[in-house]
Write a protein that holds these residues in place. Structure first.
Motif, PDB file in Angstrom:
ATOM      1  N   GLY A  90       0.851  -1.183   0.000  1.00  0.00           N
ATOM      2  CA  GLY A  90       0.000   0.000   0.000  1.00  0.00           C
ATOM      3  C   GLY A  90       0.885   1.231   0.000  1.00  0.00           C
ATOM      4  O   GLY A  90       2.075   1.161   0.361  1.00  0.00           O
ATOM      5  N   SER A  91       0.331   2.378  -0.416  1.00  0.00           N
ATOM      6  CA  SER A  91       1.165   3.579  -0.324  1.00  0.00           C
ATOM      7  C   SER A  91       1.349   3.976   1.135  1.00  0.00           C
ATOM      8  O   SER A  91       2.273   4.711   1.473  1.00  0.00           O
ATOM      9  CB  SER A  91       0.634   4.730  -1.179  1.00  0.00           C
ATOM     10  N   ASP A  92       0.500   3.450   2.014  1.00  0.00           N
ATOM     11  CA  ASP A  92       0.713   3.671   3.455  1.00  0.00           C
ATOM     12  C   ASP A  92       2.129   3.253   3.865  1.00  0.00           C
ATOM     13  O   ASP A  92       2.757   3.906   4.697  1.00  0.00           O
ATOM     14  CB  ASP A  92      -0.281   2.843   4.287  1.00  0.00           C
ATOM     15  N   ILE A  95       4.588   5.851   2.798  1.00  0.00           N
ATOM     16  CA  ILE A  95       4.501   6.996   3.724  1.00  0.00           C
ATOM     17  C   ILE A  95       5.317   6.695   4.990  1.00  0.00           C
ATOM     18  O   ILE A  95       6.074   7.533   5.487  1.00  0.00           O
ATOM     19  CB  ILE A  95       3.019   7.297   4.074  1.00  0.00           C
ATOM     20  N   PHE A 116      -4.628  13.625   5.115  1.00  0.00           N
ATOM     21  CA  PHE A 116      -4.820  12.188   5.345  1.00  0.00           C
ATOM     22  C   PHE A 116      -4.185  11.777   6.687  1.00  0.00           C
ATOM     23  O   PHE A 116      -3.059  12.177   6.996  1.00  0.00           O
ATOM     24  CB  PHE A 116      -4.155  11.449   4.181  1.00  0.00           C
ATOM     25  N   TYR A 119      -0.439  10.467   7.703  1.00  0.00           N
ATOM     26  CA  TYR A 119       0.759  11.317   7.811  1.00  0.00           C
ATOM     27  C   TYR A 119       1.118  11.513   9.285  1.00  0.00           C
ATOM     28  O   TYR A 119       2.281  11.398   9.676  1.00  0.00           O
ATOM     29  CB  TYR A 119       0.540  12.682   7.142  1.00  0.00           C
ATOM     30  N   ALA A 159      -1.697  15.668  -0.420  1.00  0.00           N
ATOM     31  CA  ALA A 159      -2.425  14.835  -1.381  1.00  0.00           C
ATOM     32  C   ALA A 159      -3.132  15.767  -2.351  1.00  0.00           C
ATOM     33  O   ALA A 159      -3.850  16.665  -1.940  1.00  0.00           O
ATOM     34  CB  ALA A 159      -3.444  13.951  -0.660  1.00  0.00           C
ATOM     35  N   ASN A 163      -7.787  13.760   0.121  1.00  0.00           N
ATOM     36  CA  ASN A 163      -8.792  12.970   0.835  1.00  0.00           C
ATOM     37  C   ASN A 163      -8.790  13.489   2.265  1.00  0.00           C
ATOM     38  O   ASN A 163      -7.716  13.554   2.861  1.00  0.00           O
ATOM     39  CB  ASN A 163      -8.371  11.487   0.796  1.00  0.00           C
ATOM     40  N   ASP A 190       1.043  13.071  -2.636  1.00  0.00           N
ATOM     41  CA  ASP A 190       0.282  11.826  -2.542  1.00  0.00           C
ATOM     42  C   ASP A 190      -0.744  11.808  -3.673  1.00  0.00           C
ATOM     43  O   ASP A 190      -1.695  12.583  -3.683  1.00  0.00           O
ATOM     44  CB  ASP A 190      -0.392  11.786  -1.159  1.00  0.00           C
ATOM     45  N   ALA A 192      -2.899   9.368  -4.593  1.00  0.00           N
ATOM     46  CA  ALA A 192      -3.783   8.203  -4.448  1.00  0.00           C
ATOM     47  C   ALA A 192      -4.956   8.253  -5.427  1.00  0.00           C
ATOM     48  O   ALA A 192      -5.479   7.213  -5.829  1.00  0.00           O
ATOM     49  CB  ALA A 192      -4.305   8.097  -3.013  1.00  0.00           C
ATOM     50  N   TYR A 193      -5.355   9.469  -5.829  1.00  0.00           N
ATOM     51  CA  TYR A 193      -6.526   9.616  -6.694  1.00  0.00           C
ATOM     52  C   TYR A 193      -6.169  10.148  -8.082  1.00  0.00           C
ATOM     53  O   TYR A 193      -7.060  10.529  -8.845  1.00  0.00           O
ATOM     54  CB  TYR A 193      -7.566  10.533  -6.015  1.00  0.00           C
ATOM     55  N   THR A 218      -1.125   4.513  -5.499  1.00  0.00           N
ATOM     56  CA  THR A 218      -1.686   3.295  -4.912  1.00  0.00           C
ATOM     57  C   THR A 218      -2.470   2.472  -5.935  1.00  0.00           C
ATOM     58  O   THR A 218      -2.973   3.015  -6.925  1.00  0.00           O
ATOM     59  CB  THR A 218      -2.610   3.637  -3.722  1.00  0.00           C
ATOM     60  N   SER A 220      -4.963   0.767  -4.608  1.00  0.00           N
ATOM     61  CA  SER A 220      -6.164   0.523  -3.796  1.00  0.00           C
ATOM     62  C   SER A 220      -7.403   1.240  -4.286  1.00  0.00           C
ATOM     63  O   SER A 220      -8.508   0.873  -3.928  1.00  0.00           O
ATOM     64  CB  SER A 220      -5.916   0.961  -2.350  1.00  0.00           C
ATOM     65  N   LYS A 221      -7.236   2.297  -5.068  1.00  0.00           N
ATOM     66  CA  LYS A 221      -8.385   3.114  -5.406  1.00  0.00           C
ATOM     67  C   LYS A 221      -8.892   2.769  -6.807  1.00  0.00           C
ATOM     68  O   LYS A 221      -9.706   1.872  -6.933  1.00  0.00           O
ATOM     69  CB  LYS A 221      -8.032   4.595  -5.223  1.00  0.00           C
ATOM     70  N   ARG A 229      -3.082  -4.891  -0.873  1.00  0.00           N
ATOM     71  CA  ARG A 229      -2.072  -4.031  -0.268  1.00  0.00           C
ATOM     72  C   ARG A 229      -0.875  -3.816  -1.184  1.00  0.00           C
ATOM     73  O   ARG A 229       0.168  -4.469  -1.037  1.00  0.00           O
ATOM     74  CB  ARG A 229      -1.601  -4.569   1.104  1.00  0.00           C
TER      75      ARG A 229
HETATM   76  C1  LIG Z   1      -6.347   5.602   0.266  1.00  0.00           C
HETATM   77  C2  LIG Z   1      -5.257   6.588   0.422  1.00  0.00           C
HETATM   78  C3  LIG Z   1      -3.907   6.209   0.518  1.00  0.00           C
HETATM   79  C4  LIG Z   1      -3.356   4.876   0.563  1.00  0.00           C
HETATM   80  O1  LIG Z   1      -3.842   3.761   0.545  1.00  0.00           O
HETATM   81  P1  LIG Z   1      -3.065   2.402   0.450  1.00  0.00           P
HETATM   82  O2  LIG Z   1      -4.182   1.449   0.408  1.00  0.00           O
HETATM   83  O3  LIG Z   1      -2.184   2.264   1.640  1.00  0.00           O
HETATM   84  O4  LIG Z   1      -2.272   2.445  -0.815  1.00  0.00           O
HETATM   85  C5  LIG Z   1      -2.951   7.192   0.622  1.00  0.00           C
HETATM   86  N1  LIG Z   1      -3.270   8.476   0.623  1.00  0.00           N
HETATM   87  C6  LIG Z   1      -4.527   8.873   0.532  1.00  0.00           C
HETATM   88  C7  LIG Z   1      -4.795  10.324   0.518  1.00  0.00           C
HETATM   89  C8  LIG Z   1      -5.565   7.960   0.435  1.00  0.00           C
HETATM   90  O5  LIG Z   1      -6.823   8.377   0.380  1.00  0.00           O
END
Ligand SMILES: *Cc1c(COP(=O)(O)O)cnc(C)c1O
Length: 365
Positions: A90-92, A95, A116, A119, A159, A163, A190, A192-193, A218, A220-221, A229
């Motif tokens: 995941g990008s988490d 981070i 988000f 962070y 981001a 988000n 970031d 993510a979107y 990511t 994930s989206k 993950r």
């Molecule tokens: C969903 C989200 C992520 C990361 O999600 P991972 O599932 O860990 O890749 C990161 N940054 C923002 C702003 C998000 O909304």
């Protein structure tokens, strides 16, 4: 449970406010529709699913430690340099790598008011101090971010789009931020979107041009692989080299690598997801506006619906939940009068619009 007096977490750890995940259940309604975690209602590409399942045939083998095949696929599709890409759970995880690598006790990690929550969690886990800069009407304020920088600022997370606000700042503003940061601060954009915006590369060009800018992305989206993950980062060689020293060699599973590679290559499917999202996002925003619920223009796969006040937002949340519609309460982001609603499929969007229209007409139970 008693705590052993001599076994104590590092400073800052107990100051972490745990991440609150989107709810997955609701009372009432038979059919629960989860619109609380910005998941793709269409699911991943069928090719990604097939690749994930195929990976089960070799589960005894450790995954690739270099992630070369996935990095090559990402580089090809996005026009990037494969050796400046790093993959994470995941990008988490990217981070967390950034915080562990660049920030420690005495250092500051800066982000915006409605930024988000990972962070702050990762900053504190690294022993660093989270610092927030105010936003303007739920939108990042570059001057406020620059003004909040000190000689202790080591990381600045932004981001774009953000988000849970869904808002975005112009590329020229991002460039101004990168240019204006103190020399010891690394800017993390970031993305993510990013894939939800046609023709937007998540500021990859800025990453290429600067040695103080990193981008996180990511699967994930839009790619619908939240359960697998997998995410990635793109940055200057010196940053990627440092992050790779912190990264465990087998941080990403073989199945996740295979699924992500298939997903990124299936551009037709990604475009379909983006188009469906844009269509229903515009539809839902208008339907909510008609019902008396405004929202900022969103560049993501969710809408931040604004209510008159916090009690009204909470009542709307309960009203939706009683009808099997689970959305995200964002009080923890300083937006207690808002609800974040993921753009689901057509049925979900119509259900949300109809339910909130009834709610606004005075039905409150
Ligand atoms: C969903 C989200 C992520 C990361 O999600 P991972 O599932 O860990 O890749 C990161 N940054 C923002 C702003 C998000 O909304």
């Amino acid at each position: 449970m008693s705590r052993h007096p001599d076994i104590i977490p590092q400073p800052g750890i107990l100051g972490i406010t745990p991440y609150v995940a989107g709810k997955t259940t609701a009372k009432g309604g038979n059919r629960v529709t989860k619109l609380s975690s910005n998941e793709n209602p269409l699911g991943p590409s069928p090719l990604a699913k097939a690749a994930y399942i195929e990976a089960a045939a070799a589960l005894e083998l450790y995954p690739s430690a270099e992630h070369a095949a996935l990095r090559a696929a990402i580089a090809e599709v996005h026009g990037l340099e494969a050796n400046r890409i790093i993959c994470g759970a995941g990008s988490d995880e990217i981070i967390a790598f950034l915080c562990n690598t660049y920030a420690g006790p005495g250092d500051e990690v800066l982000y915006t008011e409605h930024g988000f929550s990972m962070y702050a969690i990762s900053a504190r886990a690294a022993g660093a101090t989270p610092v927030t800069a105010p936003e303007q009407n739920r939108k990042a304020d570059i001057d406020a971010l620059l003004a909040a920088c000190t000689n202790r600022t080591r990381l600045v997370f932004l981001a774009n789009p953000n988000n849970p606000t869904g808002t975005m700042v112009a590329e020229s503003e991002i460039n101004r931020l990168a240019e204006g940061l103190p020399p010891q601060a690394l800017l993390v954009l970031d993305g993510a979107y990013a894939e939800f915006i046609e023709g937007f590369g998540g500021h990859a060009a800025l990453v290429e041009a600067c040695d103080n800018v990193v981008m996180t992305r990511t699967f994930s989206k839009i790619y619908g692989l939240g359960g697998a993950r997998i995410g990635w980062g793109y940055g200057p060689a010196h940053v990627i080299d440092a992050l790779n020293r912190v990264r465990g060699p087998f941080n990403v599973s073989a199945a996740a690598l295979a699924a992500a590679e298939a997903a990124v290559k299936d551009e037709t499917y990604t475009i379909r997801c983006r188009d469906e999202n844009s269509k229903w996002r515009a539809w839902l925003r208008e339907a909510l506006a008609k019902a008396g619920i405004p929202s900022d223009e969103s560049h993501t796969n969710f809408i931040l619906a604004r209510f008159a006040d916090t009690p009204t937002a909470n009542a709307a949340d309960a009203y939706l939940q009683n009808r099997g519609l689970v959305v995200r309460n964002v009080a923890g982001y300083g937006l207690a009068d808002c609800l974040r609603i993921t753009i689901g499929d057509e049925i979900a969007c119509r259900a949300v619009a109809a339910t909130l229209t009834d709610f606004m007409k005075g039905a409150r139970a």
